[in-house]
Design an enzyme around this catalytic site. Structure first.
Site, mmCIF file in Angstrom:
data_model
loop_
_atom_site.group_PDB
_atom_site.id
_atom_site.type_symbol
_atom_site.label_atom_id
_atom_site.label_comp_id
_atom_site.label_asym_id
_atom_site.label_seq_id
_atom_site.Cartn_x
_atom_site.Cartn_y
_atom_site.Cartn_z
ATOM 1 N N LYS A 118 0.796 -1.157 -0.161
ATOM 2 C CA LYS A 118 -0.379 -0.212 0.346
ATOM 3 C C LYS A 118 1.000 1.179 -0.356
ATOM 4 O O LYS A 118 0.368 2.576 -0.491
ATOM 5 C CB LYS A 118 -1.160 0.009 1.571
ATOM 6 C CG LYS A 118 -1.842 -1.329 0.672
ATOM 7 C CD LYS A 118 -3.400 -1.222 2.105
ATOM 8 C CE LYS A 118 -3.673 -1.789 2.313
ATOM 9 N NZ LYS A 118 -3.608 -3.548 2.551
ATOM 10 N N GLU A 202 -2.319 6.714 8.143
ATOM 11 C CA GLU A 202 -3.275 7.634 7.031
ATOM 12 C C GLU A 202 -4.619 8.392 8.089
ATOM 13 O O GLU A 202 -5.195 8.173 9.138
ATOM 14 C CB GLU A 202 -4.928 6.823 6.310
ATOM 15 C CG GLU A 202 -3.564 5.979 5.001
ATOM 16 C CD GLU A 202 -4.606 5.675 4.466
ATOM 17 O OE1 GLU A 202 -5.653 5.442 4.477
ATOM 18 O OE2 GLU A 202 -4.256 5.180 2.577
ATOM 19 N N HIS A 237 -13.235 -2.923 9.802
ATOM 20 C CA HIS A 237 -12.790 -2.183 8.199
ATOM 21 C C HIS A 237 -13.263 -3.634 7.276
ATOM 22 O O HIS A 237 -12.627 -3.402 5.312
ATOM 23 C CB HIS A 237 -11.739 -1.850 8.162
ATOM 24 C CG HIS A 237 -11.276 -0.452 9.796
ATOM 25 N ND1 HIS A 237 -11.656 0.667 9.896
ATOM 26 C CD2 HIS A 237 -10.821 -1.027 10.608
ATOM 27 C CE1 HIS A 237 -11.044 1.167 11.038
ATOM 28 N NE2 HIS A 237 -10.674 0.679 11.621
ATOM 29 N N ARG A 293 -6.076 -8.869 -7.250
ATOM 30 C CA ARG A 293 -7.351 -9.634 -7.888
ATOM 31 C C ARG A 293 -9.004 -9.590 -7.750
ATOM 32 O O ARG A 293 -8.945 -9.116 -7.510
ATOM 33 C CB ARG A 293 -7.360 -10.549 -5.895
ATOM 34 C CG ARG A 293 -7.445 -9.388 -5.207
ATOM 35 C CD ARG A 293 -7.055 -10.494 -3.399
ATOM 36 N NE ARG A 293 -6.856 -9.139 -2.107
ATOM 37 C CZ ARG A 293 -8.637 -8.847 -2.207
ATOM 38 N NH1 ARG A 293 -9.788 -9.421 -2.853
ATOM 39 N NH2 ARG A 293 -8.342 -8.223 -0.946
#
Length: 658
Positions: A118, A202, A237, A293
């Site tokens: 990420k 983040e 999440h 994916r």
């Protein structure tokens, strides 16, 4: 399609079944792999061939690259489909397949590596001018650097695993005091799930929507967007409800997000099915990550486009070009994920045997399941049992169809999130498409309320089952009234009391066995008529109202399903010897089944209330077990690596006398 004729599916459960069905329709021979825990699993029975790859732990089976490649060689598989999860985004696996002359049904290793981290993906998107959420995705992973970055970004902070997805290794820190624990937990979960404990930070947005774009690329340079999905309804999440198209999406914004997603895919030479995920708030959107994916929620895209994405994965892997026509959006689709977990206990995973499973059917309804009745659900793998998808001409029709389908779904033997799914679909804000990632937390009082008391219909059905099952005490004369263990009386009306445990509450229902059956229920007397059994199925009238129920019995445990809700009761037989009461004083027990990862105390240690005693992991989620009160550790009842059941004693504490 001629490049391969035998396909090995390097996965399990629902996605393995999903891939097998499409591959067989296309005329391919399918090979399933299984661990010791999955020898009798649905995907094993569905495939043309199956081969064992190792013990139950995923690291020794489904994540074992040499074992998977050996299985492909042994079964003559020329191609491997990785499904989602496990090795689906593992560039080393894709590379190993290529080196072994096996077609990997997915993107090239370079594309996986570009987006597999990420942090690296954000850096790449930053260079390309794609908007990003403020954050930190640097190489320096020291606690000091992460603390400084968090202070610069501003709280609340989302701590995320750099590798992997599915909500694993994601924690929220609302201030500096929560950051240390969030970092430690995220690192632990990331290492356990992905073998990589690198993190990124983040800024945690307060009311964002999670919108993702389904992209598809081929080996001829074509990249296409198959529109968006809204995946805002999440817990921990991890997505719970997904839909396509996204409510309120304008054609201009769809075009802008689709272009950004295709540009991202072209930048890394993407091939196959992939998803570019964005966070959106107000009129802005920002890149979060790319999943290289197929996604769990792909059926809603299939529903609105009419495409089979697995078929196109296989065709692209065989070298075929994508279709030249851009599909149009037809109607609306919503999907829910059926999990073996207890939402009222902070979504603690639930394990056990599926004593009963009835999945819905009907117009516009699709079910992708990976289990069937009688299967055991263990702590080793993800707790998702099935996906239920509804398609309609518009969102409201899809919502109504899905609500009906979820209400028709029946599960007994373990806890599931069915009550939560019903509550979400019936919620007025969901019906009005007022969505964001905080939806479940914002409506927690309504959505996550503890199970309500069993209704009178469920109590009546339980008593009818107990009456039906009453044993004959004199087998030599089974027709004699004196040979029955019921309340038959020679003169006068007979009655019989039934003691039922509903959670911690004991209810006594008196059954009057006269010319008609009358029950003294907690809220008053009720007349029961017309009881008919069909196996475990029961129909009867309760004060004239028609009731349809299912009553499953395992010893003194009764699971009563009425109106789609399962009520777990326990019969307390007064004729049975009563056991000694089990005191919970000083006992620290497992809140869910799992594996002991760490023990942080030793006998004799003095601990304060809230101190972390040990860490357990279940279904890839880590939980810290804390001291319920000040005290001294008297004994440790488990060892690192132990598999413990829900309610098992882990630590004994000596607490000061009150």
């Amino acid at each position: 399609m001629t490049r391969f004729s035998t396909l090995l599916i390097a996965n399990r459960g629902e996605i393995a079944c999903r891939v097998i069905r499409t591959a067989r329709r296309m005329g391919l021979r399918t090979v399933a792999v299984f661990s010791d825990a999955d020898a009798e699993a649905m995907h094993v029975a569905l495939a043309d061939a199956a081969i064992r790859i190792g013990p139950a732990p995923a690291r020794e089976s489904y994540l074992n690259i040499p074992a998977l490649l050996a299985a492909a060689r042994e079964t003559g598989a020329e191609a491997i489909h990785p499904g989602y999860g496990f090795l689906s985004e593992n560039a080393d696996f894709a590379e190993a397949c290529a080196q072994s002359g096996i077609t990997f049904v997915g993107p090239p290793p370079a594309a996986i590596r570009a987006m597999g981290s990420k942090a690296a993906a954000k850096a790449l998107m930053e260079q390309a001018g794609v908007p990003l959420v403020p954050g930190y995705h640097g190489e320096d992973q020291s606690d000091a650097t992460l603390r400084a970055a968090a202070a610069r970004i501003g709280f609340p902070i989302l701590v995320k695993a750099s590798a992997g997805g599915g909500g694993k290794g994601m924690k929220i820190a609302r201030d500096a005091t929560e950051l240390e624990e969030a970092i430690a937990l995220a690192r632990g979960e990331a290492l356990a799930a992905f073998g990589d404990d690198r993190l990124l930070l983040e800024r945690y947005l307060t009311k964002p929507r999670h919108i993702e774009i389904q992209v598809f690329g081929d080996t001829h340079g074509n990249v296409v967007s198959l529109f968006e999905r809204d995946c805002s309804i999440q817990r921990r999440h991890q997505k719970v409800v997904e839909e396509a198209p996204a409510p309120g999406m304008t054609s201009e914004r769809r075009a802008a997000m689709g272009k950004a997603a295709c540009d991202a895919a072209r930048a890394i030479g993407y091939v196959g099915a992939g998803t570019v995920e964005f966070i959106a708030e107000g009129d802005t959107f920002a890149f979060m990550e790319m999943n290289t994916r197929l996604q769990v929620e792909h059926p809603v895209t299939e529903a609105i486009t009419g495409l089979d994405l697995v078929e196109w994965q296989l065709r692209v892997a065989a070298g075929e070009p994508l279709p030249t026509l851009q599909p149009a959006i037809a109607g609306h689709a919503i999907e829910v994920r059926l999990y073996a977990e207890d939402p009222s206990r902070d979504f603690a995973p639930s394990t056990g045997t599926l004593h009963h499973l009835a999945l819905p059917e009907g117009e516009g309804i699709r079910v992708d399941a990976g289990v069937h009745q009688g299967d055991a659900v263990s702590v080793n793998y993800d707790p998702m049992l099935a996906k239920i998808i509804a398609h309609g001409t518009d969102r409201e029709e899809a919502r109504r169809r899905l609500l009906r389908a979820v209400t028709q779904t029946e599960v007994a033997g373990l806890r599931t999130n069915l009550p939560l799914l019903r509550a979400i679909l019936a919620n007025p804000d969901f019906a009005a498409a007022d969505l964001d990632t905080g939806f479940i937390a914002r409506h927690a009082d309504a959505l996550l309320a503890p199970a309500s008391a069993a209704p009178r219909a469920a109590l009546a059905a339980a008593v009818l089952r107990l009456l039906r099952d009453e044993p004959v005490t004199d087998p030599a004369d089974p027709h004699s009234p004196w040979g029955l263990a019921t309340a038959w009386r020679l003169n006068g009306e007979g009655w019989q009391d039934f003691s039922l445990m509903d959670g911690e509450t004991t209810l006594v229902v008196r059954a009057h066995l006269g010319a008609a059956l009358t029950l003294d229920l907690p809220d008053g007397a009720a007349r029961v008529e017309g009881a008919r059994w069909d196996g475990d199925g029961l129909t009867f009238r309760l004060d004239g109202a028609a009731i349809r129920a299912r009553v499953l019995r395992d010893g003194d445990a009764l699971s009563v399903i009425v109106d789609g809700a399962t009520h777990d009761l326990r019969h307390r037989d007064p004729r049975a010897a009563s056991g000694a009461a089990d005191s919970a004083g000083g006992r620290v027990v497992a809140p869910m089944p799992g594996r002991v990862l760490q023990i942080l105390v030793t006998p004799g240690d003095a601990v304060a209330r809230g101190a972390v005693l040990l860490v357990i992991e279940a279904m890839k989620v880590q939980m810290r077990i804390t001291a319920p009160a000040d005290g001294t550790v008297a004994a440790i009842r488990c060892a690192v690596g132990d598999l413990v059941e829900d309610g098992a004693e882990l630590v004994t504490l000596e607490t000061p006398a009150a």
